[in-house]
Design an enzyme around this catalytic site. Structure first.
Site, PDB file in Angstrom:
ATOM      1  N   VAL A  41      30.505 -15.696 -37.394  1.00  0.00           N
ATOM      2  CA  VAL A  41      30.986 -16.609 -36.361  1.00  0.00           C
ATOM      3  C   VAL A  41      31.405 -15.896 -35.079  1.00  0.00           C
ATOM      4  CG1 VAL A  41      33.438 -16.641 -36.987  1.00  0.00           C
ATOM      5  CG2 VAL A  41      32.363 -18.723 -36.118  1.00  0.00           C
ATOM      6  N   TYR A  42      31.536 -14.586 -35.108  1.00  0.00           N
ATOM      7  CA  TYR A  42      31.908 -13.854 -33.900  1.00  0.00           C
ATOM      8  C   TYR A  42      30.756 -13.913 -32.897  1.00  0.00           C
ATOM      9  CZ  TYR A  42      35.793 -11.683 -36.527  1.00  0.00           C
ATOM     10  OH  TYR A  42      36.930 -11.459 -37.274  1.00  0.00           O
ATOM     11  N   SER A  43      30.966 -14.670 -31.838  1.00  0.00           N
ATOM     12  CA  SER A  43      29.962 -14.837 -30.776  1.00  0.00           C
ATOM     13  C   SER A  43      28.618 -15.285 -31.347  1.00  0.00           C
ATOM     14  CB  SER A  43      29.808 -13.546 -29.956  1.00  0.00           C
ATOM     15  OG  SER A  43      31.033 -13.213 -29.338  1.00  0.00           O
TER      16      SER A  43
END
Length: 344
Positions: free
Chosen positions: A61-63
């Site tokens: 989900v990071y970026s």
């Protein structure tokens, strides 16, 4: 760099690990953290490896996957020298199979992470949140299969409540599935809720803590002080609403003690805050982040020295808060305390 076993597993991890949330940063949250590209990321990885930090943590989900992609490019050609930790469960789209930890989602999410990272296996896969809509047996049996085929080496969780983690551990023991060996948690001098239930659980069940946001979402940098406006450069202007709540007056009290100890030791406020965490029970590794080389080298300076017992006691005293029910009787009343001896 010192190394510790991750919980009750045989995996040895450095006491400091690197969080790649700044890699490829985009959007209102991760864009404010940083937007390190592959070339810059490779330089930061170089510095980490020189210091003995070989565990790198990220999440799908990071970026929207960009963090995994940039990390994969930064470690290319030296996969055997690093440990990769990533997470999945949070939404990656609007579809019914784009969130959670169902069998279909876990298999696809793992395959997607492997592709983005450019690797054949993940050293530690953590569930980023508890999925109450999927039976724990389905989750664990899927992880068991992924471990058996070599796509995952170890499994852990992040941001679980005590009952969620214990339910999963009990099911794993009952069915012979892989046990969670890591719990990635928020823990800092300004946020000690981890100690009330999750720390005793981790000590009892052999689950090691990987600490995220050891500087309380950027509040323990030494730049935020009583009676002064929030610095213009602070990312809190854009990200405060996403992070853990902090009592400002308590924060200022903590920072004043950190300031005093910084003067005594010649260390920085962030170094002292991180060093305090390294002495806490069940902590296997503290995840540090950095937008540039200067920040990284400063955070790496949190190891190789120790606070005195008196300094630790001062930090303990200024940062402690009254635990909520049902925990406070075990800390306040003698009879209860005998049933719940201190963790050592």
């Amino acid at each position: 760099m010192d190394y510790r076993n991750l919980g009750a597993s045989g995996l040895r991890v450095p006491v400091l690990s690197f969080g790649a949330g700044t890699f490829g940063g985009s959007g209102p949250l991760f864009g404010a953290w940083g937007n390190t590209d592959a070339e810059e990321a490779r330089r930061l990885v170089d510095i980490c490896l020189e210091a003995g930090v070989n565990l790198f943590d990220t999440a799908d989900v990071y970026s929207a996957g960009a963090s995994e992609e940039v990390l994969g490019q930064a470690i290319r050609g030296r996969r055997d020298a690093v440990l990769i930790s990533t997470k999945t469960a949070l939404p990656m789209g609007e579809g019914p199979q784009d969130w959670g930890t169902s069998r279909a989602r876990l298999i696809r999410a793992t395959e997607d992470a492997l592709r983005r990272l450019g690797t054949e296996y993940i050293d530690l896969l953590q569930l980023h949140a508890f999925d109450a809509s999927t039976p724990v047996e389905e989750v664990l049996s899927t992880l068991d299969r992924l471990v058996a085929v070599g796509k995952i080496r170890y499994v852990g969780v992040s941001n679980f409540a005590g009952w969620e983690l214990m339910k999963s551990l009990a099911a794993a023991a009952r069915r012979g599935y892989p046990r969670y060996v890591a719990h990635q948690v928020y823990y800092s001098l300004a946020g000690r809720d981890y100690e009330w239930e999750l720390m005793p659980l981790g000590a009892d069940q052999g689950v090691g803590a990987l600490v995220w946001s050891p500087l309380a979402w950027g509040r323990l940098t030494g730049k935020i002080r009583r009676g002064q406006p929030l610095p213009k450069s602070s990312r809190l202007h854009e990200t405060a609403q996403y992070g853990p709540p902090v009592d400002d007056e308590k924060l200022f009290d903590i920072v004043e003690v950190l300031d005093a100890i910084a003067g005594e030791t010649g260390r920085t406020v962030p170094q002292i805050a991180i060093n305090w965490l390294l002495g806490r029970p069940t902590v296997s590794s503290v995840i540090i982040g950095a937008r540039n080389e200067e920040q990284l080298r400063q955070n790496l300076g949190a190891v190789g020295w120790s606070l005195s017992r008196e300094q630790i006691e001062r930090l303990d005293a200024v940062s402690t808060v009254t635990a909520p029910y049902p925990y406070f009787p075990y800390r306040r009343q003698e009879g209860f305390g005998r049933l719940n001896p201190p963790i050592v």
